[in-house]
Design an enzyme around this catalytic site. Sequence first.
Site, PDB file in Angstrom:
ATOM      1  N   HIS A  75     -49.492 -14.027  17.869  1.00  0.00           N
ATOM      2  CA  HIS A  75     -50.218 -13.625  16.656  1.00  0.00           C
ATOM      3  C   HIS A  75     -49.207 -13.148  15.613  1.00  0.00           C
ATOM      4  O   HIS A  75     -48.200 -12.526  15.952  1.00  0.00           O
ATOM      5  CB  HIS A  75     -51.223 -12.507  16.989  1.00  0.00           C
ATOM      6  CG  HIS A  75     -52.190 -12.263  15.879  1.00  0.00           C
ATOM      7  ND1 HIS A  75     -51.846 -11.538  14.766  1.00  0.00           N
ATOM      8  CD2 HIS A  75     -53.464 -12.678  15.692  1.00  0.00           C
ATOM      9  CE1 HIS A  75     -52.890 -11.515  13.939  1.00  0.00           C
ATOM     10  NE2 HIS A  75     -53.876 -12.200  14.474  1.00  0.00           N
ATOM     11  N   SER A 106     -59.869 -14.082   7.510  1.00  0.00           N
ATOM     12  CA  SER A 106     -61.034 -13.739   6.694  1.00  0.00           C
ATOM     13  C   SER A 106     -62.193 -14.720   6.873  1.00  0.00           C
ATOM     14  O   SER A 106     -62.921 -15.007   5.920  1.00  0.00           O
ATOM     15  CB  SER A 106     -60.648 -13.604   5.218  1.00  0.00           C
ATOM     16  OG  SER A 106     -59.675 -12.587   5.057  1.00  0.00           O
ATOM     17  N   GLU A 113     -49.221 -10.737  13.674  1.00  0.00           N
ATOM     18  CA  GLU A 113     -48.967  -9.288  13.697  1.00  0.00           C
ATOM     19  C   GLU A 113     -47.943  -8.944  14.769  1.00  0.00           C
ATOM     20  O   GLU A 113     -47.144  -8.015  14.605  1.00  0.00           O
ATOM     21  CB  GLU A 113     -50.293  -8.533  13.921  1.00  0.00           C
ATOM     22  CG  GLU A 113     -51.146  -8.566  12.656  1.00  0.00           C
ATOM     23  CD  GLU A 113     -52.646  -8.507  12.891  1.00  0.00           C
ATOM     24  OE1 GLU A 113     -53.080  -8.163  13.989  1.00  0.00           O
ATOM     25  OE2 GLU A 113     -53.385  -8.822  11.927  1.00  0.00           O
ATOM     26  N   GLY A 132     -57.170 -10.468   7.125  1.00  0.00           N
ATOM     27  CA  GLY A 132     -57.609  -9.136   6.723  1.00  0.00           C
ATOM     28  C   GLY A 132     -57.562  -8.894   5.222  1.00  0.00           C
ATOM     29  O   GLY A 132     -57.674  -7.764   4.767  1.00  0.00           O
ATOM     30  N   ASN A 171     -60.953 -11.599  17.996  1.00  0.00           N
ATOM     31  CA  ASN A 171     -59.751 -10.790  18.241  1.00  0.00           C
ATOM     32  C   ASN A 171     -60.045  -9.391  17.720  1.00  0.00           C
ATOM     33  O   ASN A 171     -60.049  -9.169  16.514  1.00  0.00           O
ATOM     34  CB  ASN A 171     -58.554 -11.411  17.506  1.00  0.00           C
ATOM     35  CG  ASN A 171     -57.301 -10.558  17.638  1.00  0.00           C
ATOM     36  OD1 ASN A 171     -57.279  -9.582  18.388  1.00  0.00           O
ATOM     37  ND2 ASN A 171     -56.258 -10.934  16.900  1.00  0.00           N
ATOM     38  N   TRP A 172     -60.328  -8.479  18.632  1.00  0.00           N
ATOM     39  CA  TRP A 172     -60.724  -7.125  18.209  1.00  0.00           C
ATOM     40  C   TRP A 172     -59.533  -6.320  17.717  1.00  0.00           C
ATOM     41  O   TRP A 172     -59.699  -5.232  17.173  1.00  0.00           O
ATOM     42  CB  TRP A 172     -61.403  -6.387  19.371  1.00  0.00           C
ATOM     43  CG  TRP A 172     -62.700  -6.986  19.823  1.00  0.00           C
ATOM     44  CD1 TRP A 172     -63.286  -8.145  19.333  1.00  0.00           C
ATOM     45  CD2 TRP A 172     -63.595  -6.488  20.827  1.00  0.00           C
ATOM     46  NE1 TRP A 172     -64.476  -8.377  19.987  1.00  0.00           N
ATOM     47  CE2 TRP A 172     -64.690  -7.380  20.911  1.00  0.00           C
ATOM     48  CE3 TRP A 172     -63.566  -5.376  21.665  1.00  0.00           C
ATOM     49  CZ2 TRP A 172     -65.749  -7.189  21.797  1.00  0.00           C
ATOM     50  CZ3 TRP A 172     -64.624  -5.187  22.559  1.00  0.00           C
ATOM     51  CH2 TRP A 172     -65.705  -6.080  22.615  1.00  0.00           C
ATOM     52  N   LYS A 173     -58.320  -6.808  17.946  1.00  0.00           N
ATOM     53  CA  LYS A 173     -57.096  -6.085  17.568  1.00  0.00           C
ATOM     54  C   LYS A 173     -57.149  -4.664  18.141  1.00  0.00           C
ATOM     55  O   LYS A 173     -57.691  -4.458  19.218  1.00  0.00           O
ATOM     56  CB  LYS A 173     -56.894  -6.120  16.050  1.00  0.00           C
ATOM     57  CG  LYS A 173     -56.951  -7.568  15.509  1.00  0.00           C
ATOM     58  CD  LYS A 173     -56.493  -7.725  14.106  1.00  0.00           C
ATOM     59  CE  LYS A 173     -56.591  -9.189  13.691  1.00  0.00           C
ATOM     60  NZ  LYS A 173     -56.089  -9.448  12.358  1.00  0.00           N
ATOM     61  N   GLY A 178     -61.137 -11.876  13.198  1.00  0.00           N
ATOM     62  CA  GLY A 178     -60.727 -10.477  13.306  1.00  0.00           C
ATOM     63  C   GLY A 178     -61.879  -9.555  12.920  1.00  0.00           C
ATOM     64  O   GLY A 178     -62.781  -9.286  13.707  1.00  0.00           O
ATOM     65  N   GLY A 179     -61.867  -9.098  11.679  1.00  0.00           N
ATOM     66  CA  GLY A 179     -62.836  -8.113  11.199  1.00  0.00           C
ATOM     67  C   GLY A 179     -64.280  -8.438  11.525  1.00  0.00           C
ATOM     68  O   GLY A 179     -65.030  -7.573  12.007  1.00  0.00           O
ATOM     69  N   GLU A 198     -53.397 -19.494  11.526  1.00  0.00           N
ATOM     70  CA  GLU A 198     -53.779 -18.305  10.769  1.00  0.00           C
ATOM     71  C   GLU A 198     -52.757 -18.052   9.659  1.00  0.00           C
ATOM     72  O   GLU A 198     -51.680 -17.518   9.928  1.00  0.00           O
ATOM     73  CB  GLU A 198     -53.822 -17.081  11.692  1.00  0.00           C
ATOM     74  CG  GLU A 198     -54.798 -17.203  12.839  1.00  0.00           C
ATOM     75  CD  GLU A 198     -55.214 -15.832  13.372  1.00  0.00           C
ATOM     76  OE1 GLU A 198     -56.420 -15.590  13.432  1.00  0.00           O
ATOM     77  OE2 GLU A 198     -54.344 -15.010  13.686  1.00  0.00           O
TER      78      GLU A 198
HETATM   79  P1  13P Z   1     -59.446 -11.331   9.944  1.00  0.00           P
HETATM   80  O1  13P Z   1     -60.602 -12.187  10.382  1.00  0.00           O
HETATM   81  O2  13P Z   1     -59.752  -9.860   9.965  1.00  0.00           O
HETATM   82  O3  13P Z   1     -58.847 -11.800   8.654  1.00  0.00           O
HETATM   83  O4  13P Z   1     -58.300 -11.515  11.071  1.00  0.00           O
HETATM   84  C1  13P Z   1     -57.959 -12.792  11.470  1.00  0.00           C
HETATM   85  C2  13P Z   1     -57.067 -12.672  12.649  1.00  0.00           C
HETATM   86  O5  13P Z   1     -55.931 -12.243  12.543  1.00  0.00           O
HETATM   87  C3  13P Z   1     -57.599 -13.064  13.955  1.00  0.00           C
HETATM   88  O6  13P Z   1     -56.597 -13.132  14.909  1.00  0.00           O
END
Ligand code: 13P
Length: 252
Positions: free
Chosen positions: A96, A213, A98, A174, A9-11, A234-235, A168
Site C-alpha cells: 500500500h 476516494s 502508505e 483520502g 481497507n479499514w487502515k 478506505g473511508g 491506487e
Molecule cells: P480512500 O477510499 O479513503 O481514499 O482510501 C483508499 C485506499 O487507500 C484503500 O486502500
Amino acid sequence: MRKKIVAGNWKMNTLPAEGVELAKNIVGQRTTVSGEVNFLVCPPFTHLAMVAEALKGSDIALGAQNCAAEAKGAYTGEVAASMIAALGCKYVILGHSERRQYYGETSETLNKKMEQVYANNLTPIYCVGENLDEREAGKHFDVVKTQIEEVVYNLTAEQFRNLVIAYEPVWAIGTGKTATAEQAQEIHAYIRKVLAVKFGAAADECAILYGGSCKPSNAAEIFAKADVDGGLIGGAALKADDFLAIGKGFEK
Ligand code: 13P
C-alpha cells in the site's frame, strides 16, 4: 469471467468492538447486494480474530493489511503471514502506498513478503500507483510498470493466478479527489498489458481493483469500465451501508 471484488481497507481505524459491530452490520445487510460480488474486509491485526468470528457463516472474506517479510523469530512487533492465515484470513494487502511512503517499504521487502503470503496459501492484493508529481510529469505509466516488474514479475505462473492488483493513485487516496473513470480504465488496461508481457493470456483473468476516494456515488461509473474489476475502499468501507452500496455499483 474475472472476479468482481469490493475490498475494505479499514487502515488504522475502529476499536476492536467497533470493528466487530461494523463486520456484523455488513453481514446483516449482505443480501442487499448480488452474490456475484465478492466482499472482503481488512481490519487492523488486533481485530482479526474477533472479526473472523463475526463473519462466520457469511461469504464476506477476511484479509490483513500487511505481514512480516520473515516466517518467524526475533522480529519484535511483526506479524507473520502464518499467524494471519491461522486466524482465517484469505487475503493480505501488500505494498500500500502508505506503507511505501511512511514505512519505507521497498520492492526488495515486498518480494520477501510475497513469498511468505504464498507459502501460507494467502492471496496478495498488491498495490501500485503514482503520486501527484509523477502524474503531473506524465510518469504514471512508468511508475506502475516498475512496481509490477520489480515484484509481480518474480512470481511463478501458478502464483500469478492467485493475485489481485489494486491501482491506487496516491493523489486520490483520502482526498475526495477520484480518478475519472477514463483515467482508471486507461491505466488498468495498461497494467493488464504489462502483466501480459510476462504472464500471457493469464493476465486476462487477473482482477485489477481501483482505489482512491471510491464511494457509492462514483463506483458504478468506474466499475463499468472494461478493465476495472472492483475497488479497494478506505473511508467508505467504515460504514456498512456505504461499503455494500459500492458493491451495487456492479449492478448498474
Ligand atoms: P480512500 O477510499 O479513503 O481514499 O482510501 C483508499 C485506499 O487507500 C484503500 O486502500
